[in-house]
Design a protein around this motif. Structure first.
Motif, PDB file in Angstrom:
ATOM      1  N   ALA A  36       1.536   0.126  -2.849  1.00 24.59           N
ATOM      2  CA  ALA A  36       2.839  -0.240  -3.387  1.00 24.59           C
ATOM      3  C   ALA A  36       2.966  -1.742  -3.583  1.00 24.59           C
ATOM      4  O   ALA A  36       2.605  -2.527  -2.707  1.00 24.59           O
ATOM      5  CB  ALA A  36       3.944   0.269  -2.468  1.00 24.59           C
ATOM      6  N   GLU A  85       3.595  -5.062  -9.595  1.00 21.43           N
ATOM      7  CA  GLU A  85       3.877  -3.806 -10.283  1.00 21.43           C
ATOM      8  C   GLU A  85       3.085  -2.593  -9.800  1.00 21.43           C
ATOM      9  O   GLU A  85       3.370  -1.472 -10.248  1.00 21.43           O
ATOM     10  CB  GLU A  85       3.600  -3.978 -11.774  1.00 21.43           C
ATOM     11  CG  GLU A  85       2.125  -4.186 -12.096  1.00 21.43           C
ATOM     12  CD  GLU A  85       1.864  -4.267 -13.590  1.00 21.43           C
ATOM     13  OE1 GLU A  85       2.750  -3.840 -14.365  1.00 21.43           O
ATOM     14  OE2 GLU A  85       0.782  -4.744 -13.981  1.00 21.43           O
ATOM     15  N   ASP A  99      12.292  -0.412  -5.398  1.00 14.35           N
ATOM     16  CA  ASP A  99      12.860   0.875  -5.812  1.00 14.35           C
ATOM     17  C   ASP A  99      13.080   1.783  -4.613  1.00 14.35           C
ATOM     18  O   ASP A  99      14.104   2.474  -4.520  1.00 14.35           O
ATOM     19  CB  ASP A  99      11.924   1.566  -6.806  1.00 14.35           C
ATOM     20  CG  ASP A  99      11.977   0.920  -8.189  1.00 14.35           C
ATOM     21  OD1 ASP A  99      12.966   0.216  -8.461  1.00 14.35           O
ATOM     22  OD2 ASP A  99      11.033   1.123  -8.969  1.00 14.35           O
ATOM     23  N   ASP A 100      12.126   1.788  -3.712  1.00 17.51           N
ATOM     24  CA  ASP A 100      12.217   2.636  -2.525  1.00 17.51           C
ATOM     25  C   ASP A 100      13.413   2.244  -1.668  1.00 17.51           C
ATOM     26  O   ASP A 100      14.172   3.097  -1.209  1.00 17.51           O
ATOM     27  CB  ASP A 100      10.913   2.542  -1.721  1.00 17.51           C
ATOM     28  CG  ASP A 100      10.866   3.552  -0.578  1.00 17.51           C
ATOM     29  OD1 ASP A 100      11.452   4.642  -0.728  1.00 17.51           O
ATOM     30  OD2 ASP A 100      10.257   3.250   0.464  1.00 17.51           O
ATOM     31  N   MET A 151       7.854  -4.257  -6.815  1.00 20.04           N
ATOM     32  CA  MET A 151       8.814  -3.438  -7.543  1.00 20.04           C
ATOM     33  C   MET A 151       8.923  -2.034  -6.957  1.00 20.04           C
ATOM     34  O   MET A 151      10.012  -1.463  -6.870  1.00 20.04           O
ATOM     35  CB  MET A 151       8.416  -3.357  -9.025  1.00 20.04           C
ATOM     36  CG  MET A 151       8.534  -4.676  -9.774  1.00 20.04           C
ATOM     37  SD  MET A 151      10.226  -5.302  -9.800  1.00 20.04           S
ATOM     38  CE  MET A 151      10.030  -6.711 -10.901  1.00 20.04           C
ATOM     39  N   THR A 152       7.799  -1.462  -6.563  1.00 23.52           N
ATOM     40  CA  THR A 152       7.811  -0.127  -5.965  1.00 23.52           C
ATOM     41  C   THR A 152       8.552  -0.129  -4.638  1.00 23.52           C
ATOM     42  O   THR A 152       9.353   0.771  -4.353  1.00 23.52           O
ATOM     43  CB  THR A 152       6.371   0.371  -5.754  1.00 23.52           C
ATOM     44  OG1 THR A 152       5.692   0.388  -7.009  1.00 23.52           O
ATOM     45  CG2 THR A 152       6.358   1.766  -5.165  1.00 23.52           C
ATOM     46  N   VAL A 153       8.312  -1.141  -3.824  1.00 23.50           N
ATOM     47  CA  VAL A 153       9.025  -1.257  -2.550  1.00 23.50           C
ATOM     48  C   VAL A 153      10.519  -1.450  -2.799  1.00 23.50           C
ATOM     49  O   VAL A 153      11.360  -0.861  -2.109  1.00 23.50           O
ATOM     50  CB  VAL A 153       8.460  -2.430  -1.723  1.00 23.50           C
ATOM     51  CG1 VAL A 153       9.290  -2.640  -0.453  1.00 23.50           C
ATOM     52  CG2 VAL A 153       7.004  -2.170  -1.354  1.00 23.50           C
ATOM     53  N   LYS A 201       1.586   0.703  -8.087  1.00 21.25           N
ATOM     54  CA  LYS A 201       2.180   1.876  -7.458  1.00 21.25           C
ATOM     55  C   LYS A 201       1.467   2.229  -6.154  1.00 21.25           C
ATOM     56  O   LYS A 201       2.100   2.541  -5.152  1.00 21.25           O
ATOM     57  CB  LYS A 201       2.103   3.070  -8.415  1.00 21.25           C
ATOM     58  CG  LYS A 201       2.821   2.861  -9.740  1.00 21.25           C
ATOM     59  CD  LYS A 201       4.319   2.678  -9.549  1.00 21.25           C
ATOM     60  CE  LYS A 201       5.022   2.541 -10.899  1.00 21.25           C
ATOM     61  NZ  LYS A 201       6.478   2.335 -10.735  1.00 21.25           N
ATOM     62  N   ARG A 202       0.130   2.192  -6.194  1.00 20.93           N
ATOM     63  CA  ARG A 202      -0.675   2.482  -5.015  1.00 20.93           C
ATOM     64  C   ARG A 202      -1.824   1.492  -4.952  1.00 20.93           C
ATOM     65  O   ARG A 202      -2.680   1.498  -5.851  1.00 20.93           O
ATOM     66  CB  ARG A 202      -1.222   3.912  -5.064  1.00 20.93           C
ATOM     67  CG  ARG A 202      -0.146   4.977  -4.972  1.00 20.93           C
ATOM     68  CD  ARG A 202      -0.761   6.355  -4.964  1.00 20.93           C
ATOM     69  NE  ARG A 202       0.257   7.399  -4.900  1.00 20.93           N
ATOM     70  CZ  ARG A 202      -0.011   8.698  -4.909  1.00 20.93           C
ATOM     71  NH1 ARG A 202      -1.278   9.106  -4.981  1.00 20.93           N
ATOM     72  NH2 ARG A 202       0.967   9.576  -4.857  1.00 20.93           N
ATOM     73  N   GLN A 236      11.027  13.588  -7.898  1.00 17.12           N
ATOM     74  CA  GLN A 236      10.129  12.917  -8.814  1.00 17.12           C
ATOM     75  C   GLN A 236      10.387  13.366 -10.236  1.00 17.12           C
ATOM     76  O   GLN A 236      10.659  14.532 -10.502  1.00 17.12           O
ATOM     77  CB  GLN A 236       8.663  13.194  -8.448  1.00 17.12           C
ATOM     78  CG  GLN A 236       8.240  12.635  -7.096  1.00 17.12           C
ATOM     79  CD  GLN A 236       6.772  12.865  -6.823  1.00 17.12           C
ATOM     80  OE1 GLN A 236       6.126  13.593  -7.543  1.00 17.12           O
ATOM     81  NE2 GLN A 236       6.268  12.238  -5.776  1.00 17.12           N
ATOM     82  N   THR A 249       4.408  -3.956   4.270  1.00 21.40           N
ATOM     83  CA  THR A 249       3.596  -3.324   3.235  1.00 21.40           C
ATOM     84  C   THR A 249       2.563  -4.278   2.631  1.00 21.40           C
ATOM     85  O   THR A 249       1.381  -3.935   2.496  1.00 21.40           O
ATOM     86  CB  THR A 249       4.486  -2.768   2.096  1.00 21.40           C
ATOM     87  OG1 THR A 249       5.463  -1.899   2.659  1.00 21.40           O
ATOM     88  CG2 THR A 249       3.649  -2.016   1.083  1.00 21.40           C
TER      89      THR A 249
END
Length: 234
Positions: free
Chosen positions: A199, A194, A206-207, A202-204, A196-197, A71, A226
């Protein structure tokens, strides 16, 4: 280009860059025994000469992708890896590099045009046009179109917040007679992309991209697991 004040060296660099972008688009890849993308060194050396960059750095940018674990700003250890790409991913890198070069060259030319047309008068007029909610839906909608539509969603969210929600709340607080205007608050759509929590898309994405075996299929499966039950995800 002479009219807007570009020097001989600047015009030469622009034409050189245009030639480089066209040449880059014609570079093809082959696969080795490990199913990894490889490219003719003579082609990358010539392109590196055109772009005035290191041939090794250019080949690395096309054939490898960088993955960073850990992180940002955290106390844990961060590691960076260069992962070989297959032909499909190498083609994406090639196309992405060509688009980035073209975009920056275009921005530079536009800046020079604006500088050449600059009016020193304080009373010069400015006309600004903001196109809100300018969505486009094609038969095949890629990542770029998602980003364009996402920006439009954010602009619409700002418009709703400043023009409708805040103004109406102020009218009600001041006791002004006002007929309430119903509107759809698209924050739920923005969060879908967008957040984060929990997710968002975009977060998925990136993962999935942080794993060497990430693919379109893996992304689709993870999105379904998700946010598959989200009212605005289809």
């Amino acid at each position: 280009m002479k009219v807007i004040g570009l020097s001989d060296s600047e015009r030469k660099d622009i034409l050189r860059l245009v030639a480089s972008i066209l040449y880059l688009g014609n570079i093809d890849f082959e696969k080795n025994a490990k199913n990894e993308a490889c490219v003719d060194e003579a082609k990358t050396e010539f392109l590196a000469f055109m772009l005035e960059v290191s041939p090794v750095a250019l080949s690395t940018a096309l054939l490898f992708r960088t993955i960073t674990t850990g992180q940002v700003g955290g106390g844990g250890r961060r590691s960076t890896y260069a992962v070989p790409q297959d032909i499909a991913r190498a083609q994406f890198s090639r196309n992405g590099l060509a688009k980035a070069l073209h975009s920056r060259m275009f921005d530079y030319i536009v800046t020079r045009v604006n500088d050449a047309m600059n009016c020193p008068k304080e009373d010069a007029l400015l006309i600004g046009v903001l196109d809100i909610y300018g969505f486009e839906i094609f038969g095949c909608n890629g990542f770029e179109q998602l980003c364009i539509n996402f920006v439009n969603e954010k602009l619409q969210q700002i418009f709703i917040q400043l023009t409708l929600k805040t103004e109406q709340e102020e009218y009600f607080a001041e006791g002004i007679q006002w007929e309430n205007i119903d509107y759809f608050n698209n924050k739920i759509c923005c969060d879908l992309i967008e957040a984060k929590r929990p997710a968002g898309i975009m977060t998925v994405l990136d993962d999935v991209c942080n794993f060497p075996q990430g693919s379109d299929k893996v992304l689709i499966e993870k999105l379904k697991s998700t946010i598959g039950d989200h009212a605005h995800f289809a």
